[in-house]
Design an enzyme around this catalytic site. Structure first.
Site, mmCIF file in Angstrom:
data_model
loop_
_atom_site.group_PDB
_atom_site.id
_atom_site.type_symbol
_atom_site.label_atom_id
_atom_site.label_comp_id
_atom_site.label_asym_id
_atom_site.label_seq_id
_atom_site.Cartn_x
_atom_site.Cartn_y
_atom_site.Cartn_z
ATOM 1 N N GLY A 33 -21.707 6.569 -19.209
ATOM 2 C CA GLY A 33 -20.750 6.116 -20.219
ATOM 3 C C GLY A 33 -20.687 6.993 -21.454
ATOM 4 N N CYS B 33 3.261 -8.254 -1.164
ATOM 5 C CA CYS B 33 3.963 -6.995 -0.954
ATOM 6 C C CYS B 33 5.140 -7.222 -0.003
ATOM 7 C CB CYS B 33 3.001 -5.961 -0.384
ATOM 8 S SG CYS B 33 3.830 -4.452 0.158
ATOM 9 N N CYS C 10 4.151 -4.982 3.450
ATOM 10 C CA CYS C 10 3.026 -5.300 4.334
ATOM 11 C C CYS C 10 2.490 -6.702 4.113
ATOM 12 C CB CYS C 10 1.909 -4.268 4.166
ATOM 13 S SG CYS C 10 0.994 -4.456 2.630
ATOM 14 N N CYS D 296 3.071 -2.973 -2.717
ATOM 15 C CA CYS D 296 1.752 -2.405 -3.024
ATOM 16 C C CYS D 296 1.909 -1.166 -3.887
ATOM 17 C CB CYS D 296 1.041 -1.952 -1.750
ATOM 18 S SG CYS D 296 0.450 -3.280 -0.716
ATOM 19 N N CYS E 93 -0.941 0.443 1.778
ATOM 20 C CA CYS E 93 0.194 -0.280 2.349
ATOM 21 C C CYS E 93 0.545 0.295 3.725
ATOM 22 C CB CYS E 93 1.376 -0.158 1.398
ATOM 23 S SG CYS E 93 2.757 -1.239 1.772
#
Lengths: 372, 287, 197
Positions: free
Chosen positions: B30, B240, B243, B265, B271
């Protein structure tokens, strides 16, 4: 049958690149790199200065490829620069030894060694010269011959003249403080990340490779009122300086053991800035400090603006943005500023969707609050 | 005058410097490790930090995937792939599971990443405290002193004003209980994928000259208050249109004929894979 | 640098990065001998790391019986300068390195500052054979716990703990052995010795 990805991106890029090339060559003209190098010297100098890569040939090639776009040409050279191994550092250049082509002082009329006006547009009236539309080699040749014939004949001088710095004359008079030579290795900001507060060597490096327009603008802003520096140009000199390198495995410091690798054109500016300082008894007194500017090639405006900003940043206590080193140094690099501004052209679909979600939620909350 | 090009574009000195910075980044999760940041042939702000990390990582056997806002075919993703491919000759893929290095702008793929993969995120603004403090010198001090009151205050002010936090993408996280970090502008939906990740996560900011990292199996928490929990983008009840996927990050579209809002998606390769699995199930495997 | 060396250092770097990301994992750097490798009279794994990490922009301090000869060679080949332990970016302890010098270096080496914790020394330590079960490791990069045994004097762990106590300050260690393996213990790793808390 399987689904396949629509290769829209690949096709679009290909078509766009073809179109770009078409636009460049469709008129049926070709400009030689050599021509750019010899006739667009100012542009070449600016590109080399902003790229921090001294190569007139590569700069001219970049200009050709970029179709004259400064930001693109600089970008090309910078990117090329990062593929180059950097094995040696040059030895310190003493600009006292400059092979002078131009040297002026705004501080004194009679400077030791004299003023040398050299080639400059300063006193050329900026009237469009329509004769250039039909410039001819024959006419040029003729002009050149006349020019050369008119030159005074100089006997071979036995000794080269070194032009002393204007400041050394004032320093001898005690008007400038004398500093001990700082022989600390300079920071190379292209190899090392900068940390604030920054060392002067790193600051000068960022300023000298800054975008010409940006450095000029900030220098101007400072001069006009958004700054506390009121300089006088002590000296502008332009000419050629030799570059030597020293091979690290050889311990000798003898100048004869250094390798001469070529010469570069350089503009150097020393601005004189009056400041108030405490003398040894703690009493305020006026003295001068130097704002320093140095740029590859002939880049006088930028070098003068650089000398102003150098001196501004020496005095961070002043509350103008031109005295704030993060403000000045983090925003004048052409590749960084043009890159980030232009990245706004990239799609931001996901981030925008996320933003929509946040705003809708707030609206929903508000609506349900009002309903209750 | 022709020049031979280097493998992976950079000279070896440039790679060494990036590699040393990356190793420090992994050792201090970090923390933004400063690095020199070389110019590359794509624009600053167009993924140069990610690209520099990718070029320092990549070897002959790697398989690269590049996505931009979830899409493998976005022009900038294609442009980055082309550059890496032309200087290294490595193979590229759209399939998340087939890639060894994934460079991404603003998304973490829906398919869970594995131990064998490294994900490289492009970062425009690495400093999570920049909106509170403009000076780099001062934000560095805040990190040194672990003084994150400004970051908390900003969230608190949002709650006071709007009744909830209104961060969008790039919601700050706290890494290994020490550094507050900008996760790059990934949607909040992806923040959880950073926590205890199997894959190494590297983040690169080219213009701002910082490299930072989240090692695998590292705690990453999104900044939030106990009584105002961290909320991800809500796609509840939405699927979606291609899909049928649920529980993924969706793009919002307007159907030009019906004028209705539809969803799809955002992760295009995910997808596509689902669609292909569907057809295989329906018609059997082609031989 | 030849193209083979370019590929070699890339390969070593990836192994090292993976190893640094997963403390306590034992990683084999390369398979067998490698003709591109300049040997510095130390383990092949150590030489490989030095070639991968060092150049004229960093410094190192070498602790070895033959430190003058070996450091001359390392400097000639990598252009990195040999400096006192307290200034060095890398501290390299070879298998025959003197323990007192190692202790001294560990006490004096850079651990970074709170503003710049990355300005710390990275240790490359030849530790002969690695096995399991002496040290219990936990922290970032480790799912729950890892164990390892390293041929390193106990005092090393005490001093390391001392230097690492104020995170993010600290040192990151890469241990190498003569079977061309490495294992990493960065500053984030908690090291517990069996029986010692």
């Amino acid at each position: 049958m399987a689904y396949v990805a629509v290769k829209g991106g690949t096709k679009a890029i290909e078509a766009s690149l073809n179109l770009l090339n078409y636009e460049r060559i469709k008129a049926g003209k070709i400009i030689e790199v050599e021509t750019i190098m010899t006739t667009m010297r100012s542009l070449v100098d600016q590109v080399m200065s902003e790229s921090s890569l001294y190569s007139p040939f590569l700069a001219a090639l970049a200009i050709k490829q970029a179709e004259g776009s400064m930001e693109e040409a600089v970008f090309l050279l910078r990117a090329h620069r990062s593929t180059m191994p950097r094995l040696y550092h040059s030895e310190v250049i003493d600009t006292k030894d400059m092979f002078m082509e131009r040297r002026i002082s705004a501080s004194f009329k009679d400077i030791p060694g004299g003023q040398v006006l050299g080639a400059t547009t300063d006193y050329k009236h900026r009237l469009l010269d329509f004769d250039l539309v039909d410039e001819s080699f024959i006419e040029n040749e003729k002009w050149l011959n006349t020019f050369k014939e008119a030159l005074p004949v100089i006997e071979n001088e036995k000794q080269l003249i070194h032009y002393p710095k204007v400041v050394s004359y004032l320093r001898a008079e005690g008007l400038f403080p004398t500093y001990e030579l700082n022989n600390k290795n300079p920071i190379d900001i292209t190899k090392e990340n900068i940390q604030f507060p920054i060392e002067r060597s790193a600051r000068l490096q960022i300023l000298t490779r800054g975008q010409t327009g940006a450095v000029t603008s900030l220098g101007y802003a400072s001069l006009r009122g958004y700054g506390a520096i009121h300089p006088t140009v002590g000296e502008v000199r332009y000419g050629k300086v030799p570059i030597h390198v020293h091979v690290p495995t050889e311990t000798s410091t003898d100048i004869e053991d250094q390798y001469y690798i070529g010469e570069i054109n350089l503009t150097e500016v020393e601005s004189f800035v009056p400041i108030t300082a405490k003398d040894k008894d703690g009493v305020d007194e006026l003295q001068f400090e130097i704002g320093y500017g140095a740029c590859f090639g002939k880049n006088e405006t930028k070098a003068i603006a650089m000398s102003i900003l150098d001196q501004c940043l020496e005095h961070p206590e002043v509350a103008f943005p031109t005295h704030d080193e993060e403000y000045v140094l983090l925003h004048i690099d052409t590749v960084e500023s043009t890159g980030f501004i232009s990245h706004l052209k990239l799609p931001h679909y996901v981030t925008f969707q996320s933003k929509l979600d946040a705003i809708r939620n707030v609206k929903k909350e508000k609506a349900s609050d009002e309903a209750n | 005058m022709k020049l031979t090009k280097h493998f992976a574009y950079f000279d070896e000195g440039a790679k060494k410097e990036i590699r040393r910075a990356t190793l420090k980044a992994v050792a201090i999760p970090g923390y933004q490790v400063p690095f020199a940041s070389r110019e590359v042939p794509i624009g600053r702000g167009w993924g140069t930090g990610g690209l520099q990390i990718t070029l320092s990582l990549i070897g002959k056997k790697d398989v690269l995937k590049v996505i931009d806002q979830g899409s493998d075919e976005s022009v900038n993703a294609v442009s980055i792939k082309k550059l890496v491919q032309s200087t290294t000759g490595v193979g590229c893929t759209d399939q998340t599971s087939a890639a060894t290095i994934i460079q991404s702008r603003h998304r973490i793929p829906e398919v869970p990443l594995t131990k064998e993969q490294v994900i490289v995120l492009q970062v425009p603004e690495p400093e999570p405290l920049r909106s509170i403090e403009k000076s780099e010198h001062k934000t560095k001090t805040l990190h040194a002193e672990e003084d994150y009151s400004g970051a908390w205050l900003q969230l608190f002010e949002q709650i006071m004003m709007f009744g909830r936090t209104t961060t969008n993408a790039n919601h700050p996280v706290i890494v290994n209980d020490r550094y507050v970090m900008a996760p790059s502008p990934i949607p909040r939906f992806d923040n959880e994928k950073l926590h205890q990740s199997e894959a190494l996560i590297l983040l690169g900011a080219g213009r701002e000259k910082k490299i930072y990292a989240v090692p695998p199996y590292t705690s990453v928490r999104s900044l939030a208050f106990d009584d105002y929990a961290f909320l991800v983008e809500n796609f509840k009840g939405k699927t979606c249109r291609l899909c049928g996927a649920e529980d993924v990050f969706l793009d919002e579209l307007v159907n030009e004929t019906t004028k209705e809002t539809e969803y799809q998606c955002n992760d295009t390769s995910y997808c596509l894979e689902r669609l292909n699995n569907e057809t295989t199930e329906e018609v059997g495997e082609y031989v | 640098m030849t193209l083979e060396q370019v590929h070699f250092t890339q390969h070593v770097y990836r192994k090292l990065l993976d190893s640094m990301s997963r403390p306590g994992d034992i990683t084999t750097l390369t398979d067998g001998e490698n003709r591109f490798i300049q040997s510095f009279n130390c383990y092949l794994s150590t030489s490989s790391l030095l070639l991968t990490l060092l150049d004229q922009d960093v410094t190192y301090h070498l602790i070895s019986e033959d430190s003058i000869n070996i450091s001359t060679k390392i400097t000639a080949y990598t252009l990195a300068n040999h400096v006192p332990a307290k200034e060095a970016d890398f501290i390299i302890v070879l298998a025959n390195g003197d323990q007192a010098k190692m202790e001294h270096a560990l006490k004096k080496c850079k651990v970074g500052t709170l503003r710049d914790p990355h300005l710390s020394a990275t240790w490359i330590f030849e530790a002969d054979r690695f096995s399991r079960d002496e040290l219990t490791l936990s922290g970032p990069g480790i799912k729950t716990e890892a164990t390892i045994q390293l041929q390193v004097p106990n005092i090393f762990w005490d001093l390391r703990e001392e230097r690492n106590k104020e995170f993010p300050l600290g040192i990151d260690c890469v241990f190498t052995n003569n079977r061309n393996e490495i294992t990493c213990i960065p500053r984030t790793t908690m090291v517990e010795r069996v029986g010692i808390k």
